[in-house]
Design a protein around this motif. Structure first.
Motif, PDB file in Angstrom:
ATOM      1  N   SER A  23      84.953  79.728  41.215  1.00 53.15           N
ATOM      2  CA  SER A  23      85.506  80.835  40.444  1.00 53.15           C
ATOM      3  C   SER A  23      85.614  80.473  38.963  1.00 53.15           C
ATOM      4  CB  SER A  23      86.888  81.178  41.011  1.00 53.15           C
ATOM      5  OG  SER A  23      87.369  82.353  40.447  1.00 53.15           O
ATOM      6  N   PHE A  24      86.031  79.237  38.682  1.00 49.10           N
ATOM      7  CA  PHE A  24      86.162  78.818  37.291  1.00 49.10           C
ATOM      8  C   PHE A  24      84.800  78.749  36.607  1.00 49.10           C
ATOM      9  CE2 PHE A  24      87.762  76.804  33.596  1.00 49.10           C
ATOM     10  CZ  PHE A  24      86.865  75.812  33.239  1.00 49.10           C
ATOM     11  N   PHE A  25      83.845  78.069  37.252  1.00 43.18           N
ATOM     12  CA  PHE A  25      82.565  77.863  36.586  1.00 43.18           C
ATOM     13  C   PHE A  25      81.714  79.113  36.502  1.00 43.18           C
ATOM     14  CE2 PHE A  25      82.271  73.662  35.078  1.00 43.18           C
ATOM     15  CZ  PHE A  25      83.150  72.917  35.840  1.00 43.18           C
ATOM     16  N   ARG A  26      81.974  80.076  37.394  1.00 42.60           N
ATOM     17  CA  ARG A  26      81.213  81.308  37.297  1.00 42.60           C
ATOM     18  C   ARG A  26      81.946  82.365  36.489  1.00 42.60           C
ATOM     19  NH1 ARG A  26      77.896  83.693  41.838  1.00 42.60           N
ATOM     20  NH2 ARG A  26      79.821  84.799  42.244  1.00 42.60           N
ATOM     21  N   GLY A  27      83.223  82.185  36.279  1.00 40.72           N
ATOM     22  CA  GLY A  27      83.999  83.232  35.636  1.00 40.72           C
ATOM     23  C   GLY A  27      84.281  82.982  34.158  1.00 40.72           C
ATOM     24  N   THR A  28      83.892  81.798  33.659  1.00 49.20           N
ATOM     25  CA  THR A  28      84.156  81.500  32.243  1.00 49.20           C
ATOM     26  C   THR A  28      82.839  81.141  31.563  1.00 49.20           C
ATOM     27  OG1 THR A  28      84.592  79.188  32.765  1.00 49.20           O
ATOM     28  CG2 THR A  28      86.483  80.647  32.721  1.00 49.20           C
ATOM     29  N   PRO A  29      82.777  81.343  30.230  1.00 47.44           N
ATOM     30  CA  PRO A  29      81.527  81.066  29.522  1.00 47.44           C
ATOM     31  C   PRO A  29      81.202  79.574  29.499  1.00 47.44           C
ATOM     32  CG  PRO A  29      82.994  82.431  28.195  1.00 47.44           C
ATOM     33  CD  PRO A  29      83.784  81.941  29.345  1.00 47.44           C
TER      34      PRO A  29
ATOM     35  N   LEU B 249      79.974  77.975  27.111  1.00 50.36           N
ATOM     36  CA  LEU B 249      80.418  77.460  25.815  1.00 50.36           C
ATOM     37  C   LEU B 249      81.840  76.924  25.911  1.00 50.36           C
ATOM     38  CD1 LEU B 249      79.340  77.216  22.947  1.00 50.36           C
ATOM     39  CD2 LEU B 249      80.411  79.398  22.420  1.00 50.36           C
ATOM     40  N   VAL B 250      82.708  77.686  26.592  1.00 44.53           N
ATOM     41  CA  VAL B 250      84.092  77.276  26.760  1.00 44.53           C
ATOM     42  C   VAL B 250      84.182  76.033  27.656  1.00 44.53           C
ATOM     43  CG1 VAL B 250      86.338  78.007  27.645  1.00 44.53           C
ATOM     44  CG2 VAL B 250      84.908  79.615  26.401  1.00 44.53           C
TER      45      VAL B 250
ATOM     46  N   PHE C 129      76.877  78.006  40.698  1.00 42.98           N
ATOM     47  CA  PHE C 129      75.971  79.130  40.953  1.00 42.98           C
ATOM     48  C   PHE C 129      75.064  78.849  42.135  1.00 42.98           C
ATOM     49  CE2 PHE C 129      76.750  82.189  37.676  1.00 42.98           C
ATOM     50  CZ  PHE C 129      77.368  81.470  36.666  1.00 42.98           C
TER      51      PHE C 129
ATOM     52  N   ASP D 216      67.841  79.960  33.902  1.00 44.45           N
ATOM     53  CA  ASP D 216      69.111  80.188  33.197  1.00 44.45           C
ATOM     54  C   ASP D 216      69.644  78.901  32.595  1.00 44.45           C
ATOM     55  OD1 ASP D 216      70.543  82.810  35.315  1.00 44.45           O
ATOM     56  OD2 ASP D 216      69.145  82.856  33.632  1.00 44.45           O
TER      57      ASP D 216
ATOM     58  N   LYS E  42      67.846  78.009  29.434  1.00 45.22           N
ATOM     59  CA  LYS E  42      68.308  78.828  28.307  1.00 45.22           C
ATOM     60  C   LYS E  42      69.713  78.414  27.873  1.00 45.22           C
ATOM     61  CE  LYS E  42      67.734  82.864  30.193  1.00 45.22           C
ATOM     62  NZ  LYS E  42      67.845  84.329  30.213  1.00 45.22           N
ATOM     63  N   ASN E  43      70.587  78.216  28.849  1.00 47.76           N
ATOM     64  CA  ASN E  43      71.964  77.866  28.520  1.00 47.76           C
ATOM     65  C   ASN E  43      72.088  76.506  27.862  1.00 47.76           C
ATOM     66  OD1 ASN E  43      73.030  80.211  29.499  1.00 47.76           O
ATOM     67  ND2 ASN E  43      73.452  79.408  31.534  1.00 47.76           N
TER      68      ASN E  43
ATOM     69  N   THR F  17      64.123  83.538  26.693  1.00 52.84           N
ATOM     70  CA  THR F  17      64.614  82.737  25.570  1.00 52.84           C
ATOM     71  C   THR F  17      66.137  82.850  25.514  1.00 52.84           C
ATOM     72  OG1 THR F  17      64.389  84.596  24.056  1.00 52.84           O
ATOM     73  CG2 THR F  17      62.524  83.083  24.195  1.00 52.84           C
ATOM     74  N   PRO F  18      66.780  81.823  24.946  1.00 52.81           N
ATOM     75  CA  PRO F  18      68.246  81.867  24.889  1.00 52.81           C
ATOM     76  C   PRO F  18      68.738  83.020  24.014  1.00 52.81           C
ATOM     77  CG  PRO F  18      67.430  79.644  24.436  1.00 52.81           C
ATOM     78  CD  PRO F  18      66.252  80.546  24.431  1.00 52.81           C
TER      79      PRO F  18
ATOM     80  N   LYS G 220      80.351  86.833  29.326  1.00 48.29           N
ATOM     81  CA  LYS G 220      80.448  85.382  29.129  1.00 48.29           C
ATOM     82  C   LYS G 220      79.548  84.935  27.986  1.00 48.29           C
ATOM     83  CE  LYS G 220      79.527  84.359  33.376  1.00 48.29           C
ATOM     84  NZ  LYS G 220      79.129  83.414  34.436  1.00 48.29           N
TER      85      LYS G 220
ATOM     86  N   ALA H  70      80.461  84.855  24.110  1.00 42.85           N
ATOM     87  CA  ALA H  70      81.173  83.754  23.462  1.00 42.85           C
ATOM     88  C   ALA H  70      80.326  83.121  22.364  1.00 42.85           C
ATOM     89  CB  ALA H  70      81.558  82.704  24.502  1.00 42.85           C
TER      90      ALA H  70
ATOM     91  N   TYR I 265      92.218  76.416  24.533  1.00 46.65           N
ATOM     92  CA  TYR I 265      91.054  76.505  25.408  1.00 46.65           C
ATOM     93  C   TYR I 265      91.402  76.939  26.817  1.00 46.65           C
ATOM     94  CZ  TYR I 265      87.891  74.817  21.896  1.00 46.65           C
ATOM     95  OH  TYR I 265      87.125  74.721  20.769  1.00 46.65           O
TER      96      TYR I 265
ATOM     97  N   LEU J 122      91.754  80.505  26.507  1.00 45.04           N
ATOM     98  CA  LEU J 122      90.442  81.123  26.369  1.00 45.04           C
ATOM     99  C   LEU J 122      89.753  81.265  27.723  1.00 45.04           C
ATOM    100  CD1 LEU J 122      88.443  82.170  24.315  1.00 45.04           C
ATOM    101  CD2 LEU J 122      87.550  79.851  24.066  1.00 45.04           C
ATOM    102  N   ALA J 123      89.765  80.163  28.493  1.00 43.35           N
ATOM    103  CA  ALA J 123      89.147  80.217  29.817  1.00 43.35           C
ATOM    104  C   ALA J 123      89.819  81.292  30.662  1.00 43.35           C
ATOM    105  CB  ALA J 123      89.234  78.857  30.499  1.00 43.35           C
TER     106      ALA J 123
ATOM    107  N   TYR K  98      88.798  84.956  29.623  1.00 41.33           N
ATOM    108  CA  TYR K  98      87.492  85.382  30.146  1.00 41.33           C
ATOM    109  C   TYR K  98      87.558  85.624  31.642  1.00 41.33           C
ATOM    110  CZ  TYR K  98      84.784  84.697  25.924  1.00 41.33           C
ATOM    111  OH  TYR K  98      84.267  84.815  24.666  1.00 41.33           O
ATOM    112  N   TRP K  99      88.267  84.730  32.324  1.00 40.64           N
ATOM    113  CA  TRP K  99      88.357  84.866  33.769  1.00 40.64           C
ATOM    114  C   TRP K  99      89.005  86.213  34.131  1.00 40.64           C
ATOM    115  CZ3 TRP K  99      91.633  85.537  37.828  1.00 40.64           C
ATOM    116  CH2 TRP K  99      91.121  85.181  39.089  1.00 40.64           C
TER     117      TRP K  99
ATOM    118  N   ASN L 195      86.640  89.128  33.402  1.00 36.54           N
ATOM    119  CA  ASN L 195      85.595  89.240  34.421  1.00 36.54           C
ATOM    120  C   ASN L 195      86.137  89.732  35.743  1.00 36.54           C
ATOM    121  OD1 ASN L 195      83.494  88.483  32.801  1.00 36.54           O
ATOM    122  ND2 ASN L 195      83.784  86.314  33.172  1.00 36.54           N
TER     123      ASN L 195
END
Lengths: 219, 256, 219
Positions: free
Chosen positions: A59-65, A67-68, A101, A154, A157-158, C63-64, C156, C159, C187, C190-191, C194-195, C198
């Motif tokens: 949930s954390f890794f899919r629900g937050t950007p 970048l964060v 993911f 993905d 790109k990320n 592309t990103p 996401k 960001a 942070y 921030l997390a 976003y959570w 979403n």
């Protein structure tokens, strides 16, 4: 005036950056796959505590950007007294991110596998580990291949975001040259093209593997 | 000399939630016997069969294979506890099952399907396994398709491969769970012929089936199941010609 | 953990959050509409136009997003257009997400059995009637989950706009972190932000899906 030839003066470092992006992405996806399988199994497994921990992780890794996530790991680790090179932090975060993911993709694959496959294995005395490695996992990987290929693209790109935590990947190199030469347009178009080469290659390889699998197993 | 049962069910009960599917099954199967289990849908036939190789964990009673109770052991107080995986598998090593949906592994060739249990469980070498596999595939008439994939075969061909896969492990008891129910009518015959030849070679077989004529031809004992209990059992000549219970009479009537 | 710094910074964080919501909803709307246009473009039975469509998809999905945004950021002035950072962000994200949305529309329309349209044509339905009475009601339930997922992905990705100084929530949190020399509080907030966003979008998506598929419910 727009002049793409300026890029060729820097083609060496640019290709190095491309390579950095490629291998960092590659390692992260590989680690992510192994971790993803482990997560998927734990999630479906019998221990409610571990299962719930996996749910929180995913949930954390899919629900937050991303970048964060990168910023959190990059800034929090030193606070805990752990000092790692940026590249290690980048691979760590990318792996953990893609694992979340991939675990969901694989979980779907495991869930839709017909129970009869396991029952046949049981009726021959095949152990659960043997059943997992020889019967379940090969089928799930084949079935989820398209989604896993998309996830690979993905991650490539990320990976551009790891430039923000001081990793000299393609993005970082492009950013620094574009500002020193005052030619951002030429360099960013090149960046786009180079990333495109990576993602199109992965896409193409994925399609070929898929075709081979269909041929191989007939229909 | 007393004929010892190679497979025995003693007072087997099985519940799914609130629903008691098996209410007390008693059955003895002798070595070399062919037993067919018949009954309406919901009578518990498949559940009964699947208890024999512990695919369903029965709640009460005993299932004994070659004299050993499978699935459970007794602790110091005499309470039943579930036996470890390895023990159950060891007790079941001479039992194999053929499924309605064949359950061939689609990512392996026919040959690999048959050799895999040998390689993984009996730790047979590749060469020995392939030799044995081709032998049994020949027996069921499928050796020419050894390098094909299941998706390239018809239903009847797949089921015959599934039977070969079981035979390769040299079982003493073969369980068949509605082996022809998922097949198109014209493919049923080829599978029944293989089963017939196994029966005439003395294989101990327990078959859940709707193929009445086949059951009558090949069985030594017919077991008629209704609402989780064995309503009537006996030799096909007696059972089909002179059914005693009302339920069996109704059941047979609906088949003509 | 110093929660008191939030007292000083909550206005900044709140305005960042609102800005994120504004930027994301603008680009999502743009993406949904542009996606329709792109989808229609893809249905033109012309080899060249289809190749242009596929090129658009390949570029924007291969592309990103960061590269795309940078290109608009630096490319705009060269074309004589001056856009604010936010406008660059909305345009970039809109073009990006439209590529995904149009493919979602395409798979939705293609999933309907041809027989349904033929039956309607037979009965004399006009093209517009077929669209509104036969195609859309069935497709909606199918594409809503994919649209929701893609929207979450976009939120996401937004960001990264902080990198070009768009004053959205990540920018606000980074500012707070650098001014207060604390990393944990901003942070984590921030997390969490976003959570929560979403989560809300996901729930909204479920509601829309339910509403559009009530014809499938069996009682």
């Amino acid at each position: 005036m727009f002049d793409i030839s300026i890029v060729f003066d820097y083609i060496g470092p640019l290709l190095e950056g491309l390579w950095t992006t490629a291998w960092i992405s590659g390692i992260s996806i590989f680690i992510g796959l192994i971790l993803g399988v482990a997560l998927a199994l734990t999630r479906n497994g019998k221990h409610p505590l571990w299962s719930r921990l996996v749910i929180v992780y995913v949930s954390f890794f899919r629900g937050t950007p991303l970048l964060v996530q990168l910023a959190i790991v990059f800034y929090f680790l030193p606070l805990a007294g752990i000092f790692v090179p940026s590249i290690v932090a980048a691979i760590l975060v990318l792996s953990m991110n893609t694992a979340a993911f991939q675990s969901e993709i694989l979980r779907g694959g495991f869930r839709t596998l017909p129970k009869g496959q396991e029952e046949a294995a049981w009726s021959y005395g095949i152990t659960q580990w043997q059943c997992f490695f020889h019967i379940k996992l090969p089928q799930v990987l084949r079935k989820t291949l398209p989604s896993l290929v998309n996830e690979t693209i993905d991650i490539i790109k990320n990976s551009a975001l790891i430039s923000t935590i001081a990793v000299t990947d393609l993005m970082r190199i492009v950013q620094s040259y574009s500002s020193t030469t005052y030619r951002p347009l030429e360099f960013f178009i090149t960046a786009g093209a180079l990333y495109l080469i990576l993602t199109c290659t992965v896409s193409y390889v994925g399609q070929r593997i898929e075709q081979k699998l269909i041929q191989h197993q007939g229909a | 000399m007393i004929d010892k049962a190679i497979l025995e069910l003693v007072d087997i009960k099985k519940r799914f939630g609130d629903n008691e599917v098996l209410k007390g099954i008693n059955l003895k199967v002798k070595q070399g016997e062919v037993v067919s289990i018949i009954g309406g849908s919901g009578s518990g036939k498949s559940t009964m069969l699947r208890c024999m190789n512990f695919l369903e964990e029965y709640d009460e009673g005993e299932v004994c294979v070659q004299g050993r109770m499978i699935g459970y052991g007794a602790d110091a107080k005499g309470n039943y506890i579930k036996a470890p995986y390895k023990c159950i598998q060891n007790d079941l090593k001479d039992v194999c099952m053929v499924f309605q949906q064949f359950n061939l592994w689609p990512h392996m060739t026919v040959l690999e399907n048959v050799t895999t249990p040998l390689k993984l469980v009996k730790k047979t070498s590749k060469i020995e396994a392939e030799k044995k596999a081709l032998e049994v595939l020949k027996k069921v008439g499928m050796e020419h398709k050894a390098d094909s994939f299941p998706s390239q075969l018809s239903g009847g061909q797949q089921q015959r491969v599934a039977i070969a896969r079981g035979l390769a492990t040299d079982p003493k008891i073969m369980l068949f769970d509605e082996p022809t129910s998922a097949l198109d009518p014209e493919l049923v015959g080829e599978v029944l012929r293989v089963m017939q030849s196994l029966a005439s070679e003395g294989m101990t077989m327990v078959i859940v089936t709707h193929e009445m004529n086949f059951a009558a031809q090949v069985s030594d004992n017919i077991v008629f199941l209704a609402s989780g209990l064995i309503e009537e059992q006996g030799h096909p000549d007696l059972l089909f010609k002179n059914p005693k219970s009302e339920k069996l009479k109704t059941f047979l009537a609906s088949w003509h | 953990m110093e929660l008191s710094i939030f007292i000083e910074y909550w206005p900044l964080l709140l305005s960042g959050l609102i800005f994120t919501l504004k930027v994301c909803s603008s680009s999502l709307i743009m993406g949904l509409l542009l996606g329709i246009f792109l989808y229609l473009f893809s249905t033109i039975k012309n080899r060249l136009t289809f190749m242009i469509y596929r090129a658009y998809l390949t570029i924007f999905r291969g592309t990103p997003l960061l590269v795309q945004v940078y290109l608009i950021f630096y490319g705009g002035p060269l074309l004589g257009i001056t856009l604010s950072a936010a406008e660059v962000g909305i345009l970039g994200m809109g073009l990006y997400v439209a590529a995904y949305f149009s493919e979602i529309y395409r798979s939705g329309f293609n999933s309907l059995p041809k027989g349904q349209i033929e039956a309607a044509q037979n009965l004399g339905f006009s093209k517009r009637q077929i669209l509104t009475h036969i195609q859309l009601p069935q497709i909606l339930g199918l594409i809503v989950p994919s649209l929701t997922n893609q929207s979450i992905i976009l939120i996401k990705e937004s960001a990264i706009l902080s990198i070009i100084s768009v004053p959205e929530i990540t920018y606000a949190a980074v500012k707070m972190a650098s001014e207060t020399y604390s990393v944990v509080e901003p942070y984590i907030f921030l997390a969490g932000a976003y959570w929560v966003i979403n989560f809300v979008v996901s729930r909204f998506g479920n509601w829309v899906e339910l509403k559009s598929t009530h014809y499938l419910a069996t009682n």
